[in-house]
Design an enzyme around this catalytic site. Structure first.
Site, short mmCIF file in Angstrom:
data_model
loop_
_atom_site.label_atom_id
_atom_site.label_comp_id
_atom_site.label_asym_id
_atom_site.label_seq_id
_atom_site.Cartn_x
_atom_site.Cartn_y
_atom_site.Cartn_z
N HIS A 181 -23.98 -16.08 4.92
CA HIS A 181 -24.77 -14.93 4.47
C HIS A 181 -23.87 -13.83 3.92
CE1 HIS A 181 -28.79 -15.58 6.71
NE2 HIS A 181 -28.91 -15.81 5.43
N ARG A 320 -23.63 -36.45 -6.16
CA ARG A 320 -22.54 -37.41 -5.95
C ARG A 320 -22.62 -37.98 -4.55
NH1 ARG A 320 -16.57 -35.06 -6.50
NH2 ARG A 320 -16.98 -34.34 -4.40
N GLU A 412 -11.66 -39.72 -12.27
CA GLU A 412 -10.65 -38.90 -11.59
C GLU A 412 -9.47 -39.73 -11.10
OE1 GLU A 412 -12.54 -36.92 -8.29
OE2 GLU A 412 -13.62 -38.71 -7.65
N ASN A 434 -9.81 -31.99 -10.97
CA ASN A 434 -9.02 -31.62 -9.78
C ASN A 434 -8.19 -32.82 -9.32
OD1 ASN A 434 -10.52 -29.28 -9.92
ND2 ASN A 434 -11.91 -29.85 -8.28
N ASP A 435 -8.87 -33.94 -9.16
CA ASP A 435 -8.14 -35.12 -8.69
C ASP A 435 -7.34 -35.76 -9.80
OD1 ASP A 435 -8.48 -35.46 -5.87
OD2 ASP A 435 -10.62 -35.66 -6.27
N CYS A 482 -16.37 -31.81 -14.41
CA CYS A 482 -16.88 -30.99 -13.30
C CYS A 482 -15.78 -30.50 -12.37
CB CYS A 482 -17.95 -31.74 -12.51
SG CYS A 482 -17.33 -33.23 -11.71
C1 PEP Z 1 -12.60 -33.25 -9.01
O1 PEP Z 1 -11.84 -34.02 -8.42
O2 PEP Z 1 -12.31 -32.63 -10.04
C2 PEP Z 1 -13.95 -32.99 -8.46
C3 PEP Z 1 -14.85 -32.32 -9.13
O3 PEP Z 1 -14.23 -33.48 -7.23
P1 PEP Z 1 -13.69 -32.86 -5.86
O4 PEP Z 1 -13.07 -31.52 -6.20
O5 PEP Z 1 -14.87 -32.74 -4.97
O6 PEP Z 1 -12.70 -33.87 -5.40
MG MG Z 2 -12.48 -35.36 -6.94
#
Ligand code: PEP
Ligand code: MG
Length: 530
Positions: A181, A320, A412, A434-435, A482
């Site tokens: 919150h 996902r 990824e 990210n990965d 994403c």
């Molecule tokens: C990614 O790896 O970019 C991703 C969106 O998944 P997560 O950050 O949940 O691993």
């Molecule tokens: Mg990922």
């Protein structure tokens, strides 16, 4: 003391500088009467007074704040809240101890709940606990200097509301959750907030710079750090002004290309803070939060998925399947590994536990008719994994007599990005930058020491992104991105230049991402400075 830096997760975007104020939880001692009738009366009186205080606060608040306070008042007026404390008083324990013990148990239950919504509500119970205890002990409500950077283990909603934020300030929590919150209130009021900062090695009144855009904290900044901060915060302010004026407009590049901008969410309650008109749907719903402290049942999952689909009202929602493992361990599900980022994670783990995976598949299949659902598999590395996951969905769909929604994969794992050909029959790709970046650069996404290497603008990462987009387009596969890079104004021009036309970003990045898109063009600027 030299300049010290720390990092955290952005719960509310913005910049702030101010003196540190460490919020402790010390309380004034309670003086027991020694008589259980008096102790019970004291507790009832304190609860009644607390309810009145909260009701008064609620009547002068609006929106989220009023809702939170009304929820707390209702709890304080609910007789069952004091039941176990009264039992303890009758057993000879004083009112303050009985109240604290009883509430501690309930707070622990909420903190340990499977559902992130209930976990986030533990702060409300803490708030109720503190207020009643203050009334029992006669302690004054805590006041913090306006403009201070509050550093606390956690902060309660009324503590937040009692602070005058018009003078600036920020919140740094040792742990905390972006779904709480307080985080919601901070976003609504534009108060910069970071969670997961840990305990800072700093003292009250130390000057703190909070960069809640990149998730950085600087204690006792030197001239260079101050200069950098000023530059970044000024740029942010200009961008925010532009961004806010365009939030409801579709995202279009400077040379006229429409870019779809969707949001990444984890907890369905996050949708409460997002106007669906400002985005093109949900590009990634991470379901790990549902598995945070155990394995959720089919009905609990179904309710969570339906809630998001109902909110999206026909716009696409990509959910996902659970990406447990790596930095997201789930007790009773993930396994102990020496190198979890390269281990039994995401779809690998789901396929090794079909009992768990089938429950999620059924919940998703049953939720699908409520909206425009797509299902995505994380950490896919080879086509056989996708085929196995698809077969499980097909079997469960047949058993339920329901159709299978479009199925896609996260891109990824570098193997997929380098060699996507075996995935021609996938409905969509979503690039997990990210990965992908951490695996391509061999630089852990959670390791500050190699943060400079973990950059999606590296030519190697951008080349893979460009090639994946080109492959997808040539094969009629929808493609989006994403990872966090999608919401980073410093990377967006390269992503659009690489051919991406759909990005999914954290809700807090939505306005800035759209603004960055409006000044980008579809021509490829190449890579940034690495
Ligand atoms: C990614 O790896 O970019 C991703 C969106 O998944 P997560 O950050 O949940 O691993
Ligand atoms: Mg990922």
């Amino acid at each position: 003391m030299p300049t010290l830096r720390a990092t955290g997760t952005v719960a509310s975007i913005g910049y702030a500088s101010g003196p540190l104020f460490i919020v402790g939880r010390e309380t004034t001692a309670y003086r027991p009467s020694g008589d259980h009738i008096t102790e019970s009366e004291r507790l009832f009186d304190a609860m009644d007074a607390a309810a009145q205080q909260v009701e008064t606060l609620a009547s002068s608040s609006d929106g989220d704040a009023a809702e939170i306070l009304e929820f707390q008042a209702a709890m304080l007026r609910d007789a069952s809240l004091s039941e176990s404390a009264i039992e303890s008083i009758v057993g000879g324990i004083d009112a303050a101890t009985s109240w604290s013990d009883a509430m501690r148990g309930q707070i622990a239950d909420y903190e340990g709940a499977d559902n992130a919504y209930f976990r986030a509500r533990s702060a409300d119970l803490q708030d109720i606990h503190d207020r009643v205890l203050r009334l029992l002990t006669g302690e004054q409500e805590r006041q913090w200097p306006p403009g201070a950077v509050l550093h606390a283990r956690d902060l309660t909603p009324t503590e937040f509301l009692s602070m005058d934020w018009t003078q600036g300030g920020a919140i740094l929590l040792h742990e905390g959750s972006a779904a709480s919150h307080v985080a919601m209130l901070a976003r609504t009021r534009g108060v910069p907030m970071l969670v997961g900062v840990g305990v800072l090695d700093a003292a009250n009144n130390d000057l703190i710079l909070v960069d809640a855009e990149r998730g950085r904290v600087i204690v006792l900044p030197d001239t260079e750090a101050r200069h950098e901060f000023l530059k970044a915060s000024t740029a942010h302010r200009h961008l925010m002004n532009l961004a806010r004026s365009r939030l409801h407009m579709p995202a279009v590049t400077a040379d006229g290309a429409r870019i779809e901008v969707l949001v990444n969410i984890a907890d369905p309650s996050e949708t409460e803070g997002i106007d669906i008109a400002t985005c093109d749907g949900v590009g990634l719903m991470r379901t790990e939060f549902l598995f945070g402290r155990g394995l959720p049942g089919e009905e609990a999952q179904l309710a969570a998925y339906r809630r998001v689909l109902a909110w999206a009202g026909g716009k696409p929602v990509t959910i996902r399947t659970v990406d447990a493992g790596g930095d997201k361990p789930v007790p009773g599900f993930t396994v102990e590994e020496s190198n979890p980022f390269l281990g039994l994670r995401g779809i690998r783990l789901s396929l090794s536990r079909p009992d768990v995976f089938r429950v999620q598949a059924r919940a998703l299949l049953r939720a699908a008719p409520s909206g425009n659902l797509k299902v995505m598999f994380p950490m896919v590395g080879i086509a056989a994994e996708y085929a196995a996951a698809r077969a499980i969905f097909a079997e469960e769909a047949t058993a339920l007599g329901l159709p299978v929604p479009p199925l896609g994969i996260m891109v990824e794992v570098p193997a997929v990005a380098i060699h996507p050909a075996p995935f021609r029959d996938v409905a969509f790709f979503s690039i997990g930058s990210n990965d992908l970046t951490q695996y391509v650069m061999a630089a852990g996404r959670d390791n500050g020491a190699v943060a400079a290497l973990n950059d999606a603008r590296h030519p190697a990462v951008l080349r893979l992104i460009r090639e994946v987009v080109a492959f997808a387009e040539a094969n009629g596969i929808t493609v989006s991105l994403c990872g966090d890079a999608g919401g980073d104004p410093g990377v967006i021009p390269q992503l659009i230049g690489a051919g991406l036309r759909t990005l999914s970003v954290a809700p807090a990045q939505l306005a800035l991402a759209k603004a960055a898109i409006s000044s980008a063009t579809t021509s490829d600027p190449g890579h940034g400075q690495i």
